[in-house]
Design a protein around this motif. Structure first.
Motif, PDB file in Angstrom:
ATOM      1  N   GLY A 125      47.097  77.787   8.170  1.00 31.10           N
ATOM      2  CA  GLY A 125      48.215  77.198   8.896  1.00 31.10           C
ATOM      3  C   GLY A 125      49.469  78.021   8.707  1.00 31.10           C
ATOM      4  N   CYS A 133      49.723  63.874  14.590  1.00 32.55           N
ATOM      5  CA  CYS A 133      49.833  65.318  14.777  1.00 32.55           C
ATOM      6  C   CYS A 133      49.183  65.732  16.104  1.00 32.55           C
ATOM      7  CB  CYS A 133      49.173  66.039  13.612  1.00 32.55           C
ATOM      8  SG  CYS A 133      49.284  67.835  13.731  1.00 32.55           S
ATOM      9  N   PHE A 159      47.947  68.526  16.858  1.00 28.44           N
ATOM     10  CA  PHE A 159      46.927  69.566  16.726  1.00 28.44           C
ATOM     11  C   PHE A 159      45.921  69.308  15.605  1.00 28.44           C
ATOM     12  CE2 PHE A 159      50.911  70.794  14.710  1.00 28.44           C
ATOM     13  CZ  PHE A 159      50.536  71.049  13.406  1.00 28.44           C
ATOM     14  N   SER A 160      45.946  68.107  14.979  1.00 24.92           N
ATOM     15  CA  SER A 160      44.932  67.761  13.981  1.00 24.92           C
ATOM     16  C   SER A 160      44.889  66.247  13.793  1.00 24.92           C
ATOM     17  CB  SER A 160      45.216  68.452  12.643  1.00 24.92           C
ATOM     18  OG  SER A 160      46.356  67.890  12.017  1.00 24.92           O
ATOM     19  N   ASP A 161      43.885  65.775  13.068  1.00 25.22           N
ATOM     20  CA  ASP A 161      43.682  64.333  12.898  1.00 25.22           C
ATOM     21  C   ASP A 161      44.395  63.808  11.655  1.00 25.22           C
ATOM     22  OD1 ASP A 161      42.049  64.259  15.165  1.00 25.22           O
ATOM     23  OD2 ASP A 161      40.272  64.768  13.998  1.00 25.22           O
ATOM     24  N   GLU A 162      45.693  63.965  11.597  1.00 29.35           N
ATOM     25  CA  GLU A 162      46.513  63.483  10.490  1.00 29.35           C
ATOM     26  C   GLU A 162      47.934  63.336  10.993  1.00 29.35           C
ATOM     27  OE1 GLU A 162      46.216  66.468   7.423  1.00 29.35           O
ATOM     28  OE2 GLU A 162      46.125  68.061   8.914  1.00 29.35           O
ATOM     29  N   ALA A 203      50.015  67.608   8.175  1.00 30.98           N
ATOM     30  CA  ALA A 203      49.508  68.868   8.710  1.00 30.98           C
ATOM     31  C   ALA A 203      50.400  70.037   8.323  1.00 30.98           C
ATOM     32  CB  ALA A 203      49.392  68.781  10.234  1.00 30.98           C
ATOM     33  N   THR A 258      50.005  71.426   4.749  1.00 30.31           N
ATOM     34  CA  THR A 258      48.780  72.115   4.342  1.00 30.31           C
ATOM     35  C   THR A 258      49.167  73.301   3.462  1.00 30.31           C
ATOM     36  OG1 THR A 258      47.657  71.502   6.389  1.00 30.31           O
ATOM     37  CG2 THR A 258      46.740  73.349   5.146  1.00 30.31           C
ATOM     38  N   SER A 314      45.857  80.049  15.260  1.00 35.01           N
ATOM     39  CA  SER A 314      45.742  78.711  14.679  1.00 35.01           C
ATOM     40  C   SER A 314      46.375  77.675  15.603  1.00 35.01           C
ATOM     41  CB  SER A 314      46.441  78.668  13.319  1.00 35.01           C
ATOM     42  OG  SER A 314      45.928  79.664  12.459  1.00 35.01           O
TER      43      SER A 314
END
Length: 348
Positions: free
Chosen positions: A189, A213, A215-218, A223, A226, A279
């Motif tokens: 990231g 988010c 672009f992700s499951d959080e 995110a 990270t 990414s």
């Protein structure tokens, strides 16, 4: 008329020595887990001792690095999620050390805050110890500074200091020549630079740290916290295999400014931007901010946190070694005559 004749104390001025002592006791088990050959004395003394001969070195050269986490700390403070920020701190130091060809040996931290919150501080130092553990280096000391009036509310700051070693004559970069191949190692990231811009992007997006988010499951905050990837063990394995001429840690300045740092003055690199996948976080940043590609490449890691410059004939076997240590490896270009970084293709 009455007067309070009680004397002032350090505690009444906002500094709790007992809390500081309690913190040392709490973090001793975490520090103990990082112990490695060479450690003679660690937490609790006025200094820490390390025996290079016991660590296996016969004619060592010491290499030192220091760094912080930057404004990524702001997200950790605002969200209360401080359980990985210490990994970032360690990574920013030890990933630099391996670029010199050095094995990270030990680490010291500096943690400063307006008021020492014991539970929070314990979580932060534990995350530093985790980063050390993953890097094979020992957490042998540090400083906790409680400074009321210097930091507002729950604000704090972190700095890290790491020392590594290598045998004399093993320093990098060394032997970089035209035709060498560039192996890019995927990042996890954003890592730990460019966050002043990241926070502006979040503001422009209208989202907050607790938002889903894109672009992700959080959550967005999770995110963006990270932690920076630690490349120590994989990079050292490649170095010891032979054929590695240089490594570049891709932090502030991105590929554009960090790759030339490991090249002789008469050499440059040609980089194929289509050789790896951008990414998702950077696709989102570009989409919200309209950040030009050349600015992305000069500000962020763009999906590659470390680049190795290796002998052409050994690139394949070195890539296999890196993959075996958990890295995602892309052949991104080669060393060429000239200067600077020449890009072809485009990020996607």
């Amino acid at each position: 008329m009455s007067s309070d004749k009680r004397g002032l104390t350090y505690a009444s001025a906002g500094v709790d020595i007992d809390a500081g002592n309690a913190l040392v006791e709490r973090i001793k088990p975490a520090a103990k887990r990082t112990k490695r050959s060479g450690v003679m004395a660690g937490l609790g003394g006025f200094g820490a001792l390390f025996d290079l001969k016991d660590a296996g070195y016969t004619d060592p050269i010491l290499v030192a690095a220091t760094d912080g986490v930057g404004t990524k700390l702001r997200i950790a403070i605002d969200t209360g999620n401080v359980d990985t920020i210490g990994i970032d701190l360690v990574a920013m130091c030890v990933n630099d050390l391996i670029c010199q060809g050095a094995e990270p040996l030990f680490f010291l931290d500096y943690f400063a805050t307006g008021k020492l919150e014991l539970d929070q501080a314990t979580r932060i130092i534990n995350s530093i110890a985790k980063g050390c553990e993953l890097s094979g280096c020992a957490l042998i000391g540090g400083e906790t500074a409680e400074m009321p009036g210097m930091y507002n509310g729950g604000d704090f700051d972190l700095a890290g200091f790491s020392v590594g070693a290598m045998e004399r004559g093993a320093d990098l970069p060394n032997g970089v020549r035209e035709g060498d191949v560039l192996l890019g190692l995927a990042s996890d990231g954003v890592h730990s630079n460019g966050y002043s811009l990241v926070r502006k992007v979040v503001e422009k997006s209208g989202l907050n740290w607790d938002s889903d988010c894109p672009f992700s499951d959080e959550t967005l905050g999770q995110a963006l916290l990270t932690p920076t990837r630690l490349y120590v063990k994989s990079a050292l394995a490649a170095i010891r295999q032979g054929g590695v001429h240089a490594l570049a840690h891709i932090t502030g300045g991105g590929l554009t400014e960090n790759l030339p740092r490991v090249l002789p003055q008469d050499l440059g690199v040609k980089v194929d931007l289509s050789a790896w996948k951008l990414s998702p976080v950077f696709n989102w940043i570009q989409g919200v901010s309209n950040l030009p590609e050349h600015e992305l490449l000069k500000t962020f890691n763009a999906g590659l946190g470390m680049v190795l410059v290796v002998e052409k004939d050994r690139a394949g076997e070195l890539a296999k070694t890196l993959v075996g240590h958990g890295e995602i490896v892309s052949v991104i270009g080669q060393v060429v005559s000239g200067q600077g970084v020449i890009y072809s293709g485009s990020l996607a």
